[in-house]
Design an enzyme around this catalytic site. Structure first.
Site, mmCIF file in Angstrom:
data_model
loop_
_atom_site.group_PDB
_atom_site.id
_atom_site.type_symbol
_atom_site.label_atom_id
_atom_site.label_comp_id
_atom_site.label_asym_id
_atom_site.label_seq_id
_atom_site.Cartn_x
_atom_site.Cartn_y
_atom_site.Cartn_z
ATOM 1 C CG LEU A 130 -1.942 -1.110 1.350
ATOM 2 C CD1 LEU A 130 -2.630 -1.083 2.707
ATOM 3 C CD2 LEU A 130 -2.972 -0.992 0.236
ATOM 4 C CG ASP A 131 0.159 4.280 -2.816
ATOM 5 O OD1 ASP A 131 0.862 3.443 -3.384
ATOM 6 O OD2 ASP A 131 -0.829 4.847 -3.328
ATOM 7 N NE ARG A 132 6.336 7.811 3.154
ATOM 8 C CZ ARG A 132 7.270 7.284 3.945
ATOM 9 N NH1 ARG A 132 7.010 7.060 5.210
ATOM 10 N NH2 ARG A 132 8.460 6.985 3.465
ATOM 11 N NE ARG B 240 -2.561 6.995 -3.320
ATOM 12 C CZ ARG B 240 -3.078 7.592 -2.239
ATOM 13 N NH1 ARG B 240 -3.589 8.788 -2.321
ATOM 14 N NH2 ARG B 240 -3.055 6.971 -1.075
#
Ligand code: URA
Length: 239
Positions: free
Chosen positions: A102-104, A191
């Protein structure tokens, strides 16, 4: 082959190898009723620490983390704070990896395991394991957003369009609340797909993989081991 006592204790959750060595040297560890003070002793019997029996540690790690926003799915200290900092040290020592990063800035369900076959089954696009995300979006979104998610979107820099995905638009008060289901996991995929349809993701949270929901009682930053039944639920739609 029998394992050294300090390594065994570290795997069982008694801190680092150095912590486990110190524990043994302090005389708090016994095997089959006899105190052991040599960390190199081979484990061949029942281990007791401070009078409490210790269960044999698992050979591998199968766990989930409720990843909070702000932590990187990376092992590079330069990117700290890292998800690793929320997990027992033994996870790294055994080589546990993330099954689908997962992205930050994304929160939610993250699988952490030493089981390479499980990682492959959860992340390979051909397996079609569905990952569900809840997002808050700043719009407006293009009127054909639902159809574009369904058809697949050719994202800049990618060779192939995305696999068919779903986006349900739930509420439009202030930000747009959506639920997205993906069957693959490309870099920044939600995103980028939202951006391709004119929106901007403000918040992103993964709450389900396959048939497994992030447990309501697992707070951000918390982790727990997975049992076989939970693993089967994760893999519900994986061939
Ligand atoms: N899609 C994203 O954009 N980010 C994530 O962390 C997961 C899916």
């Amino acid at each position: 082959m029998p394992e050294r006592l300090d390594a065994w204790l570290a795997r069982a959750g008694f801190g680092s190898r150095r912590d486990a060595k110190a524990l043994v040297k302090s005389g708090r560890v016994a095997m089959d009723g006899r105190t052991q003070s040599d960390p190199a002793t081979s484990v061949t019997g029942k281990i007791v620490v401070d009078g409490e029996p210790v269960e044999a540690p698992p050979d591998g790690i199968w766990a989930i983390l409720h990843k909070p926003v702000g932590y990187a799915c990376s092992h590079d200290p330069a990117e700290s704070p890292l998800v690793d900092e929320l997990l027992p040290e033994v996870f790294r020592r055994l080589g546990a990896e993330f099954a689908g990063r997962l992205d930050r800035e994304t929160s939610g369900l993250l699988v952490v395991t030493t089981d390479g076959a499980l990682i492959q089954r959860l992340t390979h696009p051909k397996r079609h394991v569905t990952k569900r995300y809840r997002a808050a979006i700043e719009g407006p979104l293009a009127p054909d957003t639902v159809a574009r998610f369904r058809a697949g979107i050719h994202l800049e820099g990618d060779d192939t369009p995305t696999l068919p995905a779903d986006i349900d638009i739930r509420a439009e008060s202030g930000s747009i609340e959506v639920v997205v289901r993906l069957r693959e996991g490309r870099y920044h995929q939600v995103r980028r797909m939202v951006a391709a349809c004119g929106g901007k993701v403000l918040k992103l949270h993964r709450d389900r993989i396959g048939g497994f929901d992030l447990p309501d009682d697992l707070a951000p930053g918390g982790w727990r081991h997975l049992d076989e039944e939970a693993i089967a639920r994760l893999l519900k739609d994986a061939p």
